[in-house]
Design a protein around this motif. Structure first.
Motif, PDB file in Angstrom:
ATOM      1  N   PRO A   2      -1.183  33.246  -2.312  1.00  0.00           N
ATOM      2  CA  PRO A   2      -1.730  34.587  -2.516  1.00  0.00           C
ATOM      3  C   PRO A   2      -0.701  35.706  -2.497  1.00  0.00           C
ATOM      4  N   GLY A   3       0.373  35.560  -1.723  1.00  0.00           N
ATOM      5  CA  GLY A   3       1.356  36.624  -1.639  1.00  0.00           C
ATOM      6  C   GLY A   3       0.722  37.932  -1.208  1.00  0.00           C
ATOM      7  N   ASN A   4       1.082  38.998  -1.879  1.00  0.00           N
ATOM      8  CA  ASN A   4       0.524  40.319  -1.558  1.00  0.00           C
ATOM      9  C   ASN A   4      -0.490  40.783  -2.599  1.00  0.00           C
ATOM     10  N   GLU A   5      -0.971  39.846  -3.405  1.00  0.00           N
ATOM     11  CA  GLU A   5      -1.925  40.215  -4.448  1.00  0.00           C
ATOM     12  C   GLU A   5      -3.237  40.701  -3.832  1.00  0.00           C
ATOM     13  N   LYS A   6      -3.825  41.717  -4.431  1.00  0.00           N
ATOM     14  CA  LYS A   6      -5.091  42.259  -3.930  1.00  0.00           C
ATOM     15  C   LYS A   6      -6.182  41.193  -4.037  1.00  0.00           C
ATOM     16  N   THR A   7      -7.069  41.170  -3.036  1.00  0.00           N
ATOM     17  CA  THR A   7      -8.092  40.133  -3.003  1.00  0.00           C
ATOM     18  C   THR A   7      -9.047  40.231  -4.193  1.00  0.00           C
ATOM     19  N   ALA A   8      -9.274  41.428  -4.703  1.00  0.00           N
ATOM     20  CA  ALA A   8     -10.163  41.569  -5.859  1.00  0.00           C
ATOM     21  C   ALA A   8      -9.579  40.869  -7.085  1.00  0.00           C
ATOM     22  N   LEU A   9      -8.261  41.001  -7.281  1.00  0.00           N
ATOM     23  CA  LEU A   9      -7.607  40.344  -8.412  1.00  0.00           C
ATOM     24  C   LEU A   9      -7.539  38.829  -8.204  1.00  0.00           C
ATOM     25  N   LEU A  10      -7.273  38.410  -6.966  1.00  0.00           N
ATOM     26  CA  LEU A  10      -7.288  36.988  -6.654  1.00  0.00           C
ATOM     27  C   LEU A  10      -8.651  36.387  -6.950  1.00  0.00           C
ATOM     28  N   SER A  11      -9.680  37.105  -6.522  1.00  0.00           N
ATOM     29  CA  SER A  11     -11.054  36.645  -6.712  1.00  0.00           C
ATOM     30  C   SER A  11     -11.371  36.473  -8.189  1.00  0.00           C
ATOM     31  N   GLN A  12     -10.972  37.432  -9.002  1.00  0.00           N
ATOM     32  CA  GLN A  12     -11.235  37.361 -10.439  1.00  0.00           C
ATOM     33  C   GLN A  12     -10.546  36.153 -11.064  1.00  0.00           C
ATOM     34  N   HIS A  13      -9.287  35.933 -10.679  1.00  0.00           N
ATOM     35  CA  HIS A  13      -8.524  34.802 -11.218  1.00  0.00           C
ATOM     36  C   HIS A  13      -9.160  33.473 -10.816  1.00  0.00           C
ATOM     37  N   ILE A  14      -9.530  33.357  -9.560  1.00  0.00           N
ATOM     38  CA  ILE A  14     -10.128  32.118  -9.051  1.00  0.00           C
ATOM     39  C   ILE A  14     -11.481  31.860  -9.706  1.00  0.00           C
ATOM     40  N   LYS A  15     -12.277  32.894  -9.838  1.00  0.00           N
ATOM     41  CA  LYS A  15     -13.593  32.736 -10.450  1.00  0.00           C
ATOM     42  C   LYS A  15     -13.472  32.267 -11.894  1.00  0.00           C
ATOM     43  N   GLU A  16     -12.539  32.838 -12.638  1.00  0.00           N
ATOM     44  CA  GLU A  16     -12.345  32.438 -14.039  1.00  0.00           C
ATOM     45  C   GLU A  16     -11.922  30.976 -14.129  1.00  0.00           C
ATOM     46  N   GLU A  17     -11.047  30.557 -13.233  1.00  0.00           N
ATOM     47  CA  GLU A  17     -10.581  29.176 -13.246  1.00  0.00           C
ATOM     48  C   GLU A  17     -11.725  28.211 -12.910  1.00  0.00           C
ATOM     49  N   MET A  18     -12.507  28.569 -11.911  1.00  0.00           N
ATOM     50  CA  MET A  18     -13.632  27.735 -11.520  1.00  0.00           C
ATOM     51  C   MET A  18     -14.692  27.673 -12.616  1.00  0.00           C
ATOM     52  N   GLN A  19     -14.975  28.825 -13.235  1.00  0.00           N
ATOM     53  CA  GLN A  19     -15.986  28.849 -14.288  1.00  0.00           C
ATOM     54  C   GLN A  19     -15.553  28.012 -15.484  1.00  0.00           C
ATOM     55  N   GLY A  20     -14.264  28.045 -15.797  1.00  0.00           N
ATOM     56  CA  GLY A  20     -13.763  27.226 -16.891  1.00  0.00           C
ATOM     57  C   GLY A  20     -14.013  25.744 -16.653  1.00  0.00           C
ATOM     58  N   GLN A  21     -13.848  25.301 -15.398  1.00  0.00           N
ATOM     59  CA  GLN A  21     -14.113  23.918 -15.071  1.00  0.00           C
ATOM     60  C   GLN A  21     -15.605  23.595 -15.131  1.00  0.00           C
ATOM     61  N   LEU A  22     -16.419  24.487 -14.617  1.00  0.00           N
ATOM     62  CA  LEU A  22     -17.866  24.247 -14.564  1.00  0.00           C
ATOM     63  C   LEU A  22     -18.524  24.298 -15.944  1.00  0.00           C
ATOM     64  N   ASN A  23     -17.866  24.970 -16.881  1.00  0.00           N
ATOM     65  CA  ASN A  23     -18.452  25.082 -18.227  1.00  0.00           C
ATOM     66  C   ASN A  23     -18.649  23.724 -18.899  1.00  0.00           C
ATOM     67  N   GLN A  24     -17.883  22.724 -18.474  1.00  0.00           N
ATOM     68  CA  GLN A  24     -18.026  21.397 -19.084  1.00  0.00           C
ATOM     69  C   GLN A  24     -19.382  20.770 -18.780  1.00  0.00           C
ATOM     70  N   PHE A  25     -20.072  21.288 -17.768  1.00  0.00           N
ATOM     71  CA  PHE A  25     -21.357  20.728 -17.375  1.00  0.00           C
ATOM     72  C   PHE A  25     -22.533  21.423 -18.048  1.00  0.00           C
ATOM     73  N   THR A  26     -22.262  22.449 -18.849  1.00  0.00           N
ATOM     74  CA  THR A  26     -23.317  23.138 -19.586  1.00  0.00           C
ATOM     75  C   THR A  26     -23.435  22.524 -20.976  1.00  0.00           C
ATOM     76  N   ASP A  27     -24.556  22.743 -21.611  1.00  0.00           N
ATOM     77  CA  ASP A  27     -24.787  22.155 -22.938  1.00  0.00           C
ATOM     78  C   ASP A  27     -23.755  22.615 -23.956  1.00  0.00           C
ATOM     79  N   GLY A  28     -23.301  23.864 -23.772  1.00  0.00           N
ATOM     80  CA  GLY A  28     -22.339  24.393 -24.736  1.00  0.00           C
ATOM     81  C   GLY A  28     -20.906  24.221 -24.302  1.00  0.00           C
ATOM     82  N   GLY A  29     -20.719  23.574 -23.073  1.00  0.00           N
ATOM     83  CA  GLY A  29     -19.371  23.466 -22.552  1.00  0.00           C
ATOM     84  C   GLY A  29     -18.629  22.282 -23.110  1.00  0.00           C
TER      85      GLY A  29
END
Length: 202
Positions: free
Chosen positions: A175-202
């Motif tokens: 994490p370093g000194n990165e703001k938690t809001a930016l960390l959260s956005q990055h992590i959420k995008e990465e997680m959503q990209g993985q979870l998209n494979q389980f949707t019909d359109g993923g």
């Protein structure tokens, strides 16, 4: 000893629930360093599976207060350093964050948290509460990014059918000194990209 007993109970429950587990990315987890695990949350089985799979790393979960009223189980989760968090009281929530930070910096346990704050219903992530990432910033520890999928189907499938559950370790972030809001956005995008494979359109 209580942690081992807790995970033995988890293993029994997961076996009884006819869970077929698929795990990837374990090799990415730091072997000699405590960390903060962040994951999506779909079922009461999520912490059982994640604790059982990551038994060698010893995880203490941040959980809703009602889980600490469960007969018998509450004794073991408290003795395994699980922590309730009161999201309605910022002062008490900060105490939990500080306690979690101390567990990591004292090399006692790694900590797991669900940044959505409550259970979801499928592959689409809900809004993240990025304050929980302060634990990693304060402790100066890696964030292990993970997803879990399939646990939402366990109750529907039991007892006639087994349930395939996918637990994937995606990334390890410093994490370093990165703001938690930016960390959260990055992590959420990465997680959503993985979870998209389980949707019909993923």
């Amino acid at each position: 000893m209580d942690y081992c007993l807790l995970n033995s109970g988890y293993k029994f429950l997961c076996s009884a629930a006819r869970i077929k587990l698929h795990v990837t990315g374990i090799e990415k987890i730091p072997k000699e360093e405590r960390f903060l695990l962040v994951s999506n949350h779909l079922s009461r089985f999520d912490p059982m599976i994640q604790s059982m799979v990551l038994n060698d790393w010893m995880l203490a979960f941040i959980s809703k207060p009602s889980n600490f009223t469960i007969p018998i189980g509450r004794r073991y989760i408290r003795r395994s350093c699980y922590m309730p968090i009161d999201r309605e009281n910022p002062r008490n929530a900060l105490k939990t964050i500080n306690h979690a930070t101390d567990l990591i910096t004292s090399d006692t346990m790694s900590v797991a948290v669900y940044p959505e704050g409550h259970r979801g219903t499928g592959a689409r992530l809900q809004e993240f509460k990025h304050g929980c990432l302060k634990i990693a910033v304060k402790a100066d520890c890696p964030i292990v990014v993970a997803t879990i999928y399939g646990t939402q189907d366990i109750h529907r499938n039991f007892p006639l059918h087994r349930t395939n559950v996918y637990f994937d370790i995606l990334d390890v972030i410093e994490p370093g000194n990165e703001k938690t809001a930016l960390l959260s956005q990055h992590i959420k995008e990465e997680m959503q990209g993985q979870l998209n494979q389980f949707t019909d359109g993923g």
